[in-house]
Design a protein around this motif. Structure first.
Motif, PDB file in Angstrom:
ATOM      1  N   ALA A 220       0.850  -1.193   0.000  1.00 43.84           N
ATOM      2  CA  ALA A 220       0.000   0.000   0.000  1.00 43.84           C
ATOM      3  C   ALA A 220       0.884   1.240   0.000  1.00 43.84           C
ATOM      4  O   ALA A 220       1.904   1.287   0.669  1.00 43.84           O
ATOM      5  CB  ALA A 220      -0.904  -0.022   1.226  1.00 43.84           C
ATOM      6  N   ASP A 221       0.464   2.248  -0.746  1.00 46.19           N
ATOM      7  CA  ASP A 221       1.292   3.443  -0.911  1.00 46.19           C
ATOM      8  C   ASP A 221       0.488   4.687  -0.553  1.00 46.19           C
ATOM      9  O   ASP A 221      -0.202   5.253  -1.396  1.00 46.19           O
ATOM     10  CB  ASP A 221       1.784   3.528  -2.361  1.00 46.19           C
ATOM     11  CG  ASP A 221       2.717   4.720  -2.581  1.00 46.19           C
ATOM     12  OD1 ASP A 221       3.117   5.338  -1.576  1.00 46.19           O
ATOM     13  OD2 ASP A 221       3.027   5.025  -3.739  1.00 46.19           O
ATOM     14  N   PRO A 222       0.537   5.153   0.717  1.00 42.86           N
ATOM     15  CA  PRO A 222      -0.227   6.338   1.102  1.00 42.86           C
ATOM     16  C   PRO A 222       0.232   7.603   0.398  1.00 42.86           C
ATOM     17  O   PRO A 222      -0.514   8.581   0.328  1.00 42.86           O
ATOM     18  CB  PRO A 222      -0.008   6.427   2.618  1.00 42.86           C
ATOM     19  CG  PRO A 222       1.277   5.702   2.862  1.00 42.86           C
ATOM     20  CD  PRO A 222       1.322   4.603   1.840  1.00 42.86           C
ATOM     21  N   ALA A 223       1.443   7.607  -0.143  1.00 49.57           N
ATOM     22  CA  ALA A 223       1.947   8.815  -0.816  1.00 49.57           C
ATOM     23  C   ALA A 223       1.150   9.148  -2.066  1.00 49.57           C
ATOM     24  O   ALA A 223       1.141  10.297  -2.504  1.00 49.57           O
ATOM     25  CB  ALA A 223       3.417   8.628  -1.171  1.00 49.57           C
ATOM     26  N   CYS A 224       0.480   8.156  -2.646  1.00 47.48           N
ATOM     27  CA  CYS A 224      -0.261   8.393  -3.881  1.00 47.48           C
ATOM     28  C   CYS A 224      -1.679   8.873  -3.621  1.00 47.48           C
ATOM     29  O   CYS A 224      -2.402   9.203  -4.554  1.00 47.48           O
ATOM     30  CB  CYS A 224      -0.303   7.122  -4.733  1.00 47.48           C
ATOM     31  SG  CYS A 224      -1.468   5.880  -4.109  1.00 47.48           S
ATOM     32  N   VAL A 225      -2.101   8.905  -2.369  1.00 49.64           N
ATOM     33  CA  VAL A 225      -3.493   9.197  -2.029  1.00 49.64           C
ATOM     34  C   VAL A 225      -3.824  10.662  -2.228  1.00 49.64           C
ATOM     35  O   VAL A 225      -3.102  11.550  -1.772  1.00 49.64           O
ATOM     36  CB  VAL A 225      -3.788   8.777  -0.574  1.00 49.64           C
ATOM     37  CG1 VAL A 225      -5.129   9.315  -0.111  1.00 49.64           C
ATOM     38  CG2 VAL A 225      -3.753   7.268  -0.457  1.00 49.64           C
TER      39      VAL A 225
ATOM     40  N   GLU B 188      -8.986   2.535  -0.992  1.00 41.98           N
ATOM     41  CA  GLU B 188      -8.336   1.445  -1.729  1.00 41.98           C
ATOM     42  C   GLU B 188      -6.999   1.082  -1.108  1.00 41.98           C
ATOM     43  O   GLU B 188      -6.674  -0.097  -0.929  1.00 41.98           O
ATOM     44  CB  GLU B 188      -8.134   1.822  -3.190  1.00 41.98           C
ATOM     45  CG  GLU B 188      -7.436   0.740  -3.990  1.00 41.98           C
ATOM     46  CD  GLU B 188      -7.295   1.082  -5.463  1.00 41.98           C
ATOM     47  OE1 GLU B 188      -6.401   0.514  -6.115  1.00 41.98           O
ATOM     48  OE2 GLU B 188      -8.066   1.919  -5.957  1.00 41.98           O
ATOM     49  N   GLU B 189      -6.209   2.095  -0.742  1.00 44.37           N
ATOM     50  CA  GLU B 189      -4.901   1.805  -0.156  1.00 44.37           C
ATOM     51  C   GLU B 189      -5.041   1.192   1.234  1.00 44.37           C
ATOM     52  O   GLU B 189      -4.229   0.355   1.639  1.00 44.37           O
ATOM     53  CB  GLU B 189      -4.067   3.092  -0.092  1.00 44.37           C
ATOM     54  CG  GLU B 189      -3.690   3.663  -1.450  1.00 44.37           C
ATOM     55  CD  GLU B 189      -2.983   2.648  -2.334  1.00 44.37           C
ATOM     56  OE1 GLU B 189      -2.052   1.966  -1.858  1.00 44.37           O
ATOM     57  OE2 GLU B 189      -3.369   2.527  -3.508  1.00 44.37           O
ATOM     58  N   LEU B 190      -6.087   1.579   1.975  1.00 45.22           N
ATOM     59  CA  LEU B 190      -6.325   0.965   3.282  1.00 45.22           C
ATOM     60  C   LEU B 190      -6.671  -0.516   3.131  1.00 45.22           C
ATOM     61  O   LEU B 190      -6.252  -1.346   3.945  1.00 45.22           O
ATOM     62  CB  LEU B 190      -7.448   1.701   4.012  1.00 45.22           C
ATOM     63  CG  LEU B 190      -7.081   3.048   4.641  1.00 45.22           C
ATOM     64  CD1 LEU B 190      -8.335   3.773   5.099  1.00 45.22           C
ATOM     65  CD2 LEU B 190      -6.109   2.863   5.803  1.00 45.22           C
ATOM     66  N   ARG B 191      -7.432  -0.847   2.106  1.00 40.36           N
ATOM     67  CA  ARG B 191      -7.756  -2.262   1.867  1.00 40.36           C
ATOM     68  C   ARG B 191      -6.488  -3.049   1.531  1.00 40.36           C
ATOM     69  O   ARG B 191      -6.329  -4.198   1.942  1.00 40.36           O
ATOM     70  CB  ARG B 191      -8.789  -2.379   0.749  1.00 40.36           C
ATOM     71  CG  ARG B 191     -10.199  -1.957   1.175  1.00 40.36           C
ATOM     72  CD  ARG B 191     -11.232  -2.360   0.141  1.00 40.36           C
ATOM     73  NE  ARG B 191     -11.146  -1.563  -1.071  1.00 40.36           N
ATOM     74  CZ  ARG B 191     -11.799  -0.411  -1.248  1.00 40.36           C
ATOM     75  NH1 ARG B 191     -12.580   0.069  -0.286  1.00 40.36           N
ATOM     76  NH2 ARG B 191     -11.687   0.250  -2.379  1.00 40.36           N
TER      77      ARG B 191
ATOM     78  N   ARG C 133       7.391  -1.509   8.144  1.00 40.99           N
ATOM     79  CA  ARG C 133       6.106  -0.858   7.938  1.00 40.99           C
ATOM     80  C   ARG C 133       5.745   0.124   9.058  1.00 40.99           C
ATOM     81  O   ARG C 133       5.000   1.062   8.829  1.00 40.99           O
ATOM     82  CB  ARG C 133       4.991  -1.896   7.794  1.00 40.99           C
ATOM     83  CG  ARG C 133       5.014  -2.604   6.474  1.00 40.99           C
ATOM     84  CD  ARG C 133       3.796  -3.480   6.324  1.00 40.99           C
ATOM     85  NE  ARG C 133       3.775  -4.117   5.021  1.00 40.99           N
ATOM     86  CZ  ARG C 133       3.325  -3.556   3.931  1.00 40.99           C
ATOM     87  NH1 ARG C 133       2.874  -2.322   3.976  1.00 40.99           N
ATOM     88  NH2 ARG C 133       3.345  -4.195   2.786  1.00 40.99           N
ATOM     89  N   GLN C 134       6.220  -0.102  10.276  1.00 39.13           N
ATOM     90  CA  GLN C 134       5.851   0.788  11.361  1.00 39.13           C
ATOM     91  C   GLN C 134       6.291   2.222  11.067  1.00 39.13           C
ATOM     92  O   GLN C 134       5.677   3.172  11.528  1.00 39.13           O
ATOM     93  CB  GLN C 134       6.466   0.292  12.670  1.00 39.13           C
ATOM     94  CG  GLN C 134       5.869   0.907  13.921  1.00 39.13           C
ATOM     95  CD  GLN C 134       4.401   0.557  14.108  1.00 39.13           C
ATOM     96  OE1 GLN C 134       3.972  -0.513  13.729  1.00 39.13           O
ATOM     97  NE2 GLN C 134       3.648   1.472  14.667  1.00 39.13           N
ATOM     98  N   ALA C 135       7.345   2.370  10.282  1.00 43.02           N
ATOM     99  CA  ALA C 135       7.839   3.705   9.948  1.00 43.02           C
ATOM    100  C   ALA C 135       6.905   4.444   9.003  1.00 43.02           C
ATOM    101  O   ALA C 135       7.066   5.629   8.773  1.00 43.02           O
ATOM    102  CB  ALA C 135       9.231   3.603   9.329  1.00 43.02           C
ATOM    103  N   GLU C 136       5.896   3.734   8.447  1.00 45.23           N
ATOM    104  CA  GLU C 136       5.000   4.365   7.494  1.00 45.23           C
ATOM    105  C   GLU C 136       3.879   5.151   8.155  1.00 45.23           C
ATOM    106  O   GLU C 136       3.091   5.797   7.473  1.00 45.23           O
ATOM    107  CB  GLU C 136       4.368   3.290   6.589  1.00 45.23           C
ATOM    108  CG  GLU C 136       5.365   2.554   5.725  1.00 45.23           C
ATOM    109  CD  GLU C 136       4.687   1.467   4.902  1.00 45.23           C
ATOM    110  OE1 GLU C 136       3.446   1.332   4.994  1.00 45.23           O
ATOM    111  OE2 GLU C 136       5.387   0.774   4.179  1.00 45.23           O
ATOM    112  N   PHE C 137       3.767   5.115   9.481  1.00 47.60           N
ATOM    113  CA  PHE C 137       2.623   5.735  10.148  1.00 47.60           C
ATOM    114  C   PHE C 137       2.491   7.209   9.791  1.00 47.60           C
ATOM    115  O   PHE C 137       1.382   7.692   9.520  1.00 47.60           O
ATOM    116  CB  PHE C 137       2.744   5.566  11.663  1.00 47.60           C
ATOM    117  CG  PHE C 137       1.594   6.174  12.421  1.00 47.60           C
ATOM    118  CD1 PHE C 137       0.353   5.556  12.436  1.00 47.60           C
ATOM    119  CD2 PHE C 137       1.740   7.379  13.093  1.00 47.60           C
ATOM    120  CE1 PHE C 137      -0.715   6.119  13.116  1.00 47.60           C
ATOM    121  CE2 PHE C 137       0.685   7.944  13.773  1.00 47.60           C
ATOM    122  CZ  PHE C 137      -0.545   7.309  13.794  1.00 47.60           C
ATOM    123  N   GLY C 138       3.605   7.932   9.781  1.00 45.79           N
ATOM    124  CA  GLY C 138       3.550   9.356   9.443  1.00 45.79           C
ATOM    125  C   GLY C 138       2.997   9.600   8.051  1.00 45.79           C
ATOM    126  O   GLY C 138       2.222  10.530   7.839  1.00 45.79           O
ATOM    127  N   SER C 139       3.361   8.737   7.105  1.00 49.93           N
ATOM    128  CA  SER C 139       2.861   8.888   5.740  1.00 49.93           C
ATOM    129  C   SER C 139       1.361   8.653   5.671  1.00 49.93           C
ATOM    130  O   SER C 139       0.648   9.327   4.925  1.00 49.93           O
ATOM    131  CB  SER C 139       3.573   7.900   4.802  1.00 49.93           C
ATOM    132  OG  SER C 139       4.954   8.161   4.751  1.00 49.93           O
TER     133      SER C 139
END
Length: 236
Positions: free
Chosen positions: A132-137, A145-148, A206-212
């Protein structure tokens, strides 16, 4: 250097061995190459401006850095003026083939038993290698979609399990992850933290992705607010 004896004993294969054979192109590499051909040298920042998505997400897709989501693929096509529905359907079929190849590659490399196979298929079905890529949201639909995809990467836990871990109503969790409604910030934060914690067992980074993920939430929330203000001004 081969000796005369070695040359004499070398078997006659009937052909000359091919030297410097070109590596076989994977479906993912072929998909990325076709995206690059489509953009015809247009800078990624220009494509991102047209499609209203992150240029890094578009660049990753064109590099073959993981299988892109359908949302990013559609944005890429739109930025390249591909609007014909039949052409988009053709690209969607290509993407499905790439995902199938990725899933089969994952399973064959891991050599897992049937119990683990189901979990791997769940991961691969949403593009876990594509994570999942939150940067594209940009929009609420993109976020859902990215949450799924994040939920799949976390092992596809049930809504009940997420609700129990986050102390949130199951219906609230379901509404958020299905995209039926935009969540409150505290609900979103709790659910994303839960999913990242579960996914961390499979991928510790993945834990580092929380900020994104929080940046994505506030980006969508701000956009919803601006659009709401515009609609109210238009009605007045």
């Amino acid at each position: 250097m081969a000796t005369a004896l070695e040359k004499a004993e070398a078997p006659d294969l009937g052909f000359e061995p091919q030297k410097d054979a070109k590596a076989v192109e994977t479906p993912l590499a072929a998909f990325a190459r076709e995206l690059n051909t489509l953009r015809a040298g247009t800078p990624f920042r220009e494509l991102a401006r047209r499609a209203h998505v992150s240029y890094t997400a578009l660049a990753r897709a064109a590099r073959g850095d993981g299988v892109p989501s359908w949302t990013i693929t559609v944005a890429f096509l739109a930025a390249c003026d591909v609007t014909d529905e039949r052409e988009k359907a053709r690209w969607k079929r290509k993407l499905e083939k790439v995902r199938a190849w990725e899933r089969n590659s994952l399973l064959s490399m891991q050599g897992i038993d049937s119990a683990k196979r189901l979990r791997a298929e769940r991961k691969a079905s949403g593009g876990s290698g594509v994570s999942a890529d939150p940067a594209c949201v940009v929009t609420a639909a993109h976020l859902a979609e990215e949450l799924r995809r994040l939920k799949l990467a976390a092992g596809n836990p049930s809504y009940s399990r997420i609700a129990w871990r986050t102390a949130q109503p199951r219906s609230t969790v379901g509404d958020m992850l299905s995209g039926r409604c935009f969540p409150r910030a505290e609900v979103y934060e709790a659910v994303v933290s839960c999913l990242l914690h579960l996914a961390q067992r499979l991928a510790p980074h993945r834990q580092a992705e929380f900020g994104s993920w929080m940046d994505a939430f506030w980006r969508v929330a701000e956009r919803r607010y601006v659009l709401g203000q515009r609609r109210r001004r238009a009605r007045s």
